[in-house]
Design a protein around this motif. Structure first.
Motif, PDB file in Angstrom:
ATOM      1  N   ASP A 168       0.813  -1.213   0.000  1.00 49.13           N
ATOM      2  CA  ASP A 168       0.000   0.000   0.000  1.00 49.13           C
ATOM      3  C   ASP A 168       0.853   1.274   0.000  1.00 49.13           C
ATOM      4  O   ASP A 168       0.368   2.362   0.304  1.00 49.13           O
ATOM      5  CB  ASP A 168      -0.953   0.007   1.196  1.00 49.13           C
ATOM      6  N   THR A 171       0.626   2.970  -5.914  1.00 48.47           N
ATOM      7  CA  THR A 171      -0.493   2.424  -6.680  1.00 48.47           C
ATOM      8  C   THR A 171       0.025   1.820  -7.975  1.00 48.47           C
ATOM      9  O   THR A 171       0.326   2.557  -8.925  1.00 48.47           O
ATOM     10  CB  THR A 171      -1.530   3.519  -6.990  1.00 48.47           C
ATOM     11  N   THR A 173      -0.318  -0.358 -11.509  1.00 44.58           N
ATOM     12  CA  THR A 173      -1.304  -0.756 -12.508  1.00 44.58           C
ATOM     13  C   THR A 173      -0.565  -1.091 -13.793  1.00 44.58           C
ATOM     14  O   THR A 173       0.662  -1.053 -13.838  1.00 44.58           O
ATOM     15  CB  THR A 173      -2.353   0.351 -12.738  1.00 44.58           C
ATOM     16  N   THR A 185       0.497   6.878  -3.944  1.00 44.50           N
ATOM     17  CA  THR A 185      -0.643   6.257  -3.271  1.00 44.50           C
ATOM     18  C   THR A 185      -1.936   7.007  -3.576  1.00 44.50           C
ATOM     19  O   THR A 185      -2.005   8.227  -3.426  1.00 44.50           O
ATOM     20  CB  THR A 185      -0.416   6.237  -1.749  1.00 44.50           C
ATOM     21  N   GLY A 186      -2.935   6.248  -4.029  1.00 46.24           N
ATOM     22  CA  GLY A 186      -4.249   6.833  -4.285  1.00 46.24           C
ATOM     23  C   GLY A 186      -4.403   7.518  -5.620  1.00 46.24           C
ATOM     24  O   GLY A 186      -5.499   7.986  -5.956  1.00 46.24           O
ATOM     25  N   THR A 188      -4.959   7.596  -9.402  1.00 48.29           N
ATOM     26  CA  THR A 188      -5.474   6.809 -10.526  1.00 48.29           C
ATOM     27  C   THR A 188      -6.091   7.771 -11.532  1.00 48.29           C
ATOM     28  O   THR A 188      -6.233   8.976 -11.264  1.00 48.29           O
ATOM     29  CB  THR A 188      -6.558   5.810 -10.076  1.00 48.29           C
ATOM     30  N   ASN A 215      -5.803  -0.242 -16.211  1.00 51.94           N
ATOM     31  CA  ASN A 215      -5.613   1.078 -15.597  1.00 51.94           C
ATOM     32  C   ASN A 215      -6.825   1.998 -15.790  1.00 51.94           C
ATOM     33  O   ASN A 215      -6.922   3.035 -15.148  1.00 51.94           O
ATOM     34  CB  ASN A 215      -4.343   1.757 -16.126  1.00 51.94           C
TER      35      ASN A 215
END
Length: 260
Positions: A168, A171, A173, A185-186, A188, A215
């Motif tokens: 964590d 992120t 993808t 982190t977080g 997208t 993604n």
């Protein structure tokens, strides 16, 4: 209703690695812009790939690149928002991934270009002045994406190893088999689109989104109406509300023409 359309580029709006929008699609984009419907490009591509495509962005003048790390003012050629990974924690991620994925090689995309470790092979749009060297020496700015390849490993082994190593802390993808893309982190496509829509006063229910690869899933899951391309990855088709004709048939334009 204040309709907004968010679309991925490669494999969705245009063929992979294309620098231009097909003629019919370009015509539909112009019609949408004239009707006051923003068409927002939401792409994994870095800024250095985007210059030939900016002319297709309409009066709204916004795009989301690098998997949501950058929201860009196209008219002013300047970032509106940037979320990235700083060198210190980034190098810790690199060490963890290198231990988890033997033979991994790395690159980082920054606002001003790409930095590559000595083993990185970059097949797309590589500038002549790209920086190459040990990442501990050349990673000198916030990275909007950390990229990982492992030529000796399968795409599944690479993906599983990176996900396990990152946990964590960031992120991960992917949009191309054999390449993992890691954001802060977080971060997208969805997180950037949510912020952009909030600024425009557009609700999720009024967003129509198109995509074809994993993604794109957060964006498709958030949008009120979502389309997977007919030739999209299976995981994307499972999430989307509808299926659009394939990219090769200008499926996004076909759907948009009906909406308009």
């Amino acid at each position: 209703m204040s309709l907004l359309v968010a679309t991925d580029l490669d494999g969705t709006l245009l063929p992979y690695d294309s620098d231009s929008v097909p003629p019919y699609t370009a015509e539909v984009l112009r019609r949408a812009d004239a009707a006051g419907v923003p068409i927002v490009f939401v792409t994994a591509r870095p800024l250095r790939w985007m210059e030939p495509l900016w002319r297709y962005v309409g009066e709204h003048g916004r795009a989301i690149v690098s998997n949501g790390a950058i929201t860009y003012d196209v008219h002013r050629r300047t970032p509106v928002a940037v979320s990235g990974i700083d060198p210190g924690p980034g190098l810790e991620l690199v060490a963890a991934i290198a231990e988890s994925v033997p033979g991994a090689s790395f690159a980082v995309e920054c606002l001003d270009g790409i930095r590559q470790d000595p083993h990185w092979e970059e097949p797309y749009h590589l500038p002549a002045d790209a920086v190459r060297g040990p990442l501990a020496e050349v990673w000198d700015a916030t990275a909007v994406k950390l990229l990982v390849r492992a030529p000796g490993s399968s795409a599944d082994v690479l993906r599983d190893g990176v996900v396990a190593a990152v946990g964590d802390l960031a992120t991960p993808t992917w949009s191309v088999p054999g390449l993992m893309e890691i954001s802060a982190t977080g971060v997208t496509k969805a997180s950037a689109l949510v912020a952009l829509c909030a600024g425009l006063g557009v609700e999720a229910a009024d967003v129509v989104a198109f995509g074809d690869m994993p993604n794109d899933i957060p964006m498709l899951a958030w949008a009120g109406t979502s389309y997977a391309m007919a030739d999209a990855h299976e995981s994307v088709r499972e999430v989307a509300d509808h299926v659009a004709p394939p990219c090769a048939d200008e499926g996004v334009a076909q759907v948009l023409a009906t909406l308009l």
